[in-house]
Design a protein around this motif. Sequence first.
Motif, short mmCIF file in Angstrom:
data_model
loop_
_atom_site.label_atom_id
_atom_site.label_comp_id
_atom_site.label_asym_id
_atom_site.label_seq_id
_atom_site.Cartn_x
_atom_site.Cartn_y
_atom_site.Cartn_z
N HIS A 220 3.86 5.37 -2.85
CA HIS A 220 3.63 5.70 -1.44
C HIS A 220 4.98 5.99 -0.79
CE1 HIS A 220 -0.33 4.02 -2.17
NE2 HIS A 220 0.26 2.95 -2.63
N PRO A 221 5.58 7.16 -1.04
CA PRO A 221 6.95 7.42 -0.60
C PRO A 221 7.16 7.38 0.90
CG PRO A 221 5.95 9.40 -1.49
CD PRO A 221 5.01 8.28 -1.75
N ASN A 222 6.13 7.57 1.68
CA ASN A 222 6.30 7.60 3.14
C ASN A 222 5.83 6.32 3.84
OD1 ASN A 222 7.34 10.24 3.04
ND2 ASN A 222 5.26 11.03 2.85
N LYS A 223 5.50 5.29 3.06
CA LYS A 223 5.00 4.06 3.66
C LYS A 223 5.83 2.87 3.19
CE LYS A 223 0.17 5.47 3.83
NZ LYS A 223 -1.17 5.13 3.39
N SER A 224 6.02 1.93 4.07
CA SER A 224 6.64 0.67 3.66
C SER A 224 5.51 -0.32 3.43
CB SER A 224 7.56 0.14 4.76
OG SER A 224 6.80 -0.24 5.89
N LYS A 225 5.78 -1.41 2.76
CA LYS A 225 4.76 -2.43 2.50
C LYS A 225 4.15 -2.91 3.81
CE LYS A 225 3.70 -6.67 0.29
NZ LYS A 225 3.38 -7.31 -0.77
N ALA A 226 4.94 -2.96 4.86
CA ALA A 226 4.44 -3.44 6.16
C ALA A 226 3.36 -2.52 6.73
CB ALA A 226 5.59 -3.59 7.13
N THR A 227 3.43 -1.23 6.39
CA THR A 227 2.44 -0.29 6.97
C THR A 227 1.29 0.00 6.02
OG1 THR A 227 3.65 1.64 6.16
CG2 THR A 227 4.19 0.84 8.39
N MET A 228 1.29 -0.55 4.84
CA MET A 228 0.23 -0.27 3.87
C MET A 228 -1.00 -1.09 4.15
SD MET A 228 2.39 0.26 0.37
CE MET A 228 0.96 0.10 -0.65
#
Length: 172
Positions: free
Chosen positions: A164-172
């Motif tokens: 998920h190159p455009n997402k951080s764990k916080a936004t997943m």
Amino acid sequence: MAQVTTPPSKLLYMVSDLKRLSEYFGVPMFQPSSLSEKDSLNAMRFVTVVSEKEKKGDTLERVSRELWKRMWRTHQDIIQPASLTEAGLKAGLSANELEEILTLSKSQPIKDKLKSITQEALEYKCFGLPFIVCHVNGKAEVFFGSDRFELMAYFIGEKWMGPHPNKSKATM
């Protein structure tokens, strides 16, 4: 050749690791109660026909995903023609296309094509999935496992940005 058995501790680890990988890649996955009861030959022939018929597009990916979901998410059959038809319909194929695909999947040319693909995999010493062959500077480099994507990217000269190159764990 001696039979190799997997230690119980490794099996327990693999089950917990599968859960982590499922979360990391964002792919819900549930282990079937019995893998030994699964026979994927009909599904492999079905997918081989789809691959042969479609040289461009994403139908092969959609069909493969639907079959994968049936086996790994909902624990449904992937052997019977009705199951393959249901997966094909969900993937966007028409009833006429599916009838043709099911007929062709029983043909000798498709059986021979699948044998050829299988033989090629064996020549690369394939032993499981994901098993990926990259051709780099005229040389085949083989990679096994979802934990090898970063290394594979290095060898093909690309940067691995994760699933998920455009997402951080916080936004997943």
